[in-house]
Design a protein around this motif. Structure first.
Motif, PDB file in Angstrom:
ATOM      1  N   SER A  98      -8.828  27.624  13.478  1.00 41.66           N
ATOM      2  CA  SER A  98     -10.118  28.247  13.162  1.00 41.66           C
ATOM      3  C   SER A  98     -11.141  27.997  14.269  1.00 41.66           C
ATOM      4  O   SER A  98     -12.261  28.471  14.200  1.00 41.66           O
ATOM      5  CB  SER A  98     -10.628  27.725  11.816  1.00 41.66           C
ATOM      6  N   SER A  99     -10.775  27.211  15.280  1.00 38.07           N
ATOM      7  CA  SER A  99     -11.651  26.998  16.444  1.00 38.07           C
ATOM      8  C   SER A  99     -10.749  26.854  17.663  1.00 38.07           C
ATOM      9  O   SER A  99      -9.531  26.651  17.529  1.00 38.07           O
ATOM     10  CB  SER A  99     -12.455  25.702  16.274  1.00 38.07           C
ATOM     11  N   SER A 108      -6.915  25.310  17.843  1.00 40.95           N
ATOM     12  CA  SER A 108      -5.789  26.046  18.450  1.00 40.95           C
ATOM     13  C   SER A 108      -5.123  25.194  19.521  1.00 40.95           C
ATOM     14  O   SER A 108      -3.893  25.170  19.648  1.00 40.95           O
ATOM     15  CB  SER A 108      -6.272  27.351  19.092  1.00 40.95           C
ATOM     16  N   GLU A 109      -5.951  24.499  20.308  1.00 38.09           N
ATOM     17  CA  GLU A 109      -5.393  23.651  21.376  1.00 38.09           C
ATOM     18  C   GLU A 109      -4.587  22.494  20.789  1.00 38.09           C
ATOM     19  O   GLU A 109      -3.513  22.152  21.298  1.00 38.09           O
ATOM     20  CB  GLU A 109      -6.518  23.118  22.273  1.00 38.09           C
ATOM     21  N   GLU A 110      -5.112  21.913  19.697  1.00 31.85           N
ATOM     22  CA  GLU A 110      -4.367  20.813  19.055  1.00 31.85           C
ATOM     23  C   GLU A 110      -3.005  21.299  18.550  1.00 31.85           C
ATOM     24  O   GLU A 110      -1.986  20.633  18.719  1.00 31.85           O
ATOM     25  CB  GLU A 110      -5.180  20.245  17.880  1.00 31.85           C
ATOM     26  N   ASN A 111      -3.018  22.470  17.922  1.00 33.39           N
ATOM     27  CA  ASN A 111      -1.749  23.035  17.416  1.00 33.39           C
ATOM     28  C   ASN A 111      -0.763  23.248  18.558  1.00 33.39           C
ATOM     29  O   ASN A 111       0.424  22.920  18.454  1.00 33.39           O
ATOM     30  CB  ASN A 111      -2.002  24.386  16.731  1.00 33.39           C
TER      31      ASN A 111
END
Ligand code: XUL
Ligand code: CO
Length: 445
Positions: A119-120, A124-127
């Motif tokens: 959602s941010s 997205s980067e963490e995923n």
């Protein structure tokens, strides 16, 4: 190669499908290679080294067969978990199961194929980082390597007016964040190349579009992406993948010649090469071999998305390559080029919507690999056992003579050309021998 279960996880997704091995052309087993014998030496290298096969993540693990007339038909067991990160993890298990069962040396992905958008930007980067860590371990265990990574800058509605060429700067910045993370992921996984396919970089209407400005933005964006990746130690090749249309009416990376001009205009030709997709070539009214030859002549042949279109329609059907003549003509250019360098043959291809059995995706890849293995052998035989190469060389032999070579080197002016013409008189007709070349190719197919 280690034990399959360590590489792929607990669950077997492609139940009952064994490791695919070479059985030779007499084999009736649909799940065996008839021509791809990875250790067989052709023209001084193994088939594996020449062909550098790669499986693409998007069609094989994400494409469900949905089309504008109906939903997906292909039900993937790795999509069952309602937690998107767990589903991404399951998909990765399935992917490495397929890579290792096929015995391909490479894979390719878009950021959003392997991990869900959050959602941010941070989420997205963490995923992405979470999956990249898992993929890295699987690469180490299996020996499968990353041919290239890329960012999906075309599916999310925010990119409906383009990404790098969006008229709104805020969207360009968003694309910057996504490309930065995708480059980091590619570097972390030891990717040998990084691809930019200009998904929606183009226009649907000329008169609401400032083409000059948008192209300048794309050139600037690519320079900054290159500088960033190089500063992080990326030593691989950046690739632009031309396509003339679809999804846009007109795409800026129209064909190889257009892209090469663009790369030179923006000082990118030292770091970038081209990734040629067969079906994109035919959409541009070129042949696959033509596009490869344009790149080879410019010293910019980077990699290949191996697939084919359908001769009866003009869409990007992304079918598995099975046309031996087309593949042979491609391999003639590749061999002439001295190989694919750090590129490979990536199957940007999908099974048909009604090919719904678990083994169909294996059969598709086996067919594509066998086609190119045969094409490699045929192209090598044409080059070494016939006059094919000599015929072309002889066609230009007049440039070996004094005057011809002086002209070629720029040492004959127009007046001198005119004087020579008067001296020589009417030139004799020299046949182009097209049918002979065509017959030689067919003789070896
Ligand atoms: C679309 C296409 C892409 C690129 C990667 O036609 O070929 O999948 O290969 O973005
Ligand atoms: Co492609």
């Amino acid at each position: 190669m280690t034990d399959q279960s360590i590489v792929t996880g607990e669950r077997e997704y492609f139940n009952g499908i064994p490791k695919i091995v070479f059985e030779g052309k007499e084999s009736a087993n649909p799940l065996a290679y008839k021509f791809y014998d990875e250790n067989k030496i052709v023209a001084g290298k193994t088939m594996k080294e020449h062909l550098r096969f790669s499986v693409c993540y998007w069609h094989t693990f994400c494409g469900t067969g949905a089309d504008p007339f109906g939903p997906g038909t292909l039900k993937f067991p790795w999509d069952e978990n309602s937690d998107p990160l767990q589903a991404a993890k399951d998909k990765l298990d399935a992917a490495f199961e397929l890579f290792t069962k096929l015995g391909v040396p490479y894979w390719c992905f878009h950021d959003r194929d392997i991990s869900p958008e959050g959602s941010s930007i941070q989420e997205s980067e963490e995923n992405l980082n979470y999956i990249v860590d898992l993929a890295k371990a699987k690469q180490e265990l299996s020996g499968v390597k990353l041919l290239w990574g890329t960012a999906n800058l075309f599916s999310n509605p925010r990119y409906m007016n383009g990404a790098m060429t969006n008229p709104d700067f805020k969207v360009i910045a968003f694309a910057g964040a996504q490309v930065k993370a995708a480059l980091d992921a590619t570097i972390a996984l030891g990717g040998e190349n990084y691809v930019f396919w200009g998904g929606r970089e183009g226009y649907s209407y000329l008169f609401n579009t400032d083409m000059k400005k948008e192209l300048h933005h794309m050139g600037t964006f690519l320079q900054k992406a290159r500088d960033y990746a190089r500063s992080k130690g990326f030593q691989g090749t950046f690739l632009i993948e031309p396509k003339p249309m679809e999804p846009c009416k007109h795409q800026y990376d129209f064909d190889a010649a257009t892209v090469i001009g663009f790369l030179r205009e923006y000082g990118l030709a030292e770091d970038f090469k081209l990734n040629i997709e067969a079906n994109h070539a035919t959409l541009a009214n070129h042949s696959f071999a033509h596009e490869l030859q344009i790149c080879s002549d410019a010293g910019l042949l980077g990699s290949v998305d191996a697939n084919r279109g359908d001769p009866q329609n003009g869409w990007d059907t992304d079918q598995f390559p099975t046309d031996l003549l087309d593949a042979t003509q491609a391999m003639l250019v590749v061999l002439d080029n001295g190989g694919l360098g750090s590129g490979g043959l990536n199957f940007d291809a999908k099974v048909r919507r009604n090919s719904s059995d678990v083994d169909d995706v294996f059969i598709g890849h086996i067919g594509g690999m066998d086609t190119f293995a045969r094409a490699l052998e045929v192209a090598d035989k044409i080059r070494t056992n016939s006059d094919f190469c000599l015929l072309k060389e002889k066609r230009y032999e007049s440039f070996k003579s004094d005057h011809g070579s002086n002209f070629e080197n720029g040492n004959l002016d127009l007046a001198a050309l005119a004087d020579l013409a008067k001296e020589n008189g009417e030139p004799n007709q020299i046949s182009g021998k097209q049918e002979l070349y065509e017959n030689i190719i067919n003789q070896f197919l």
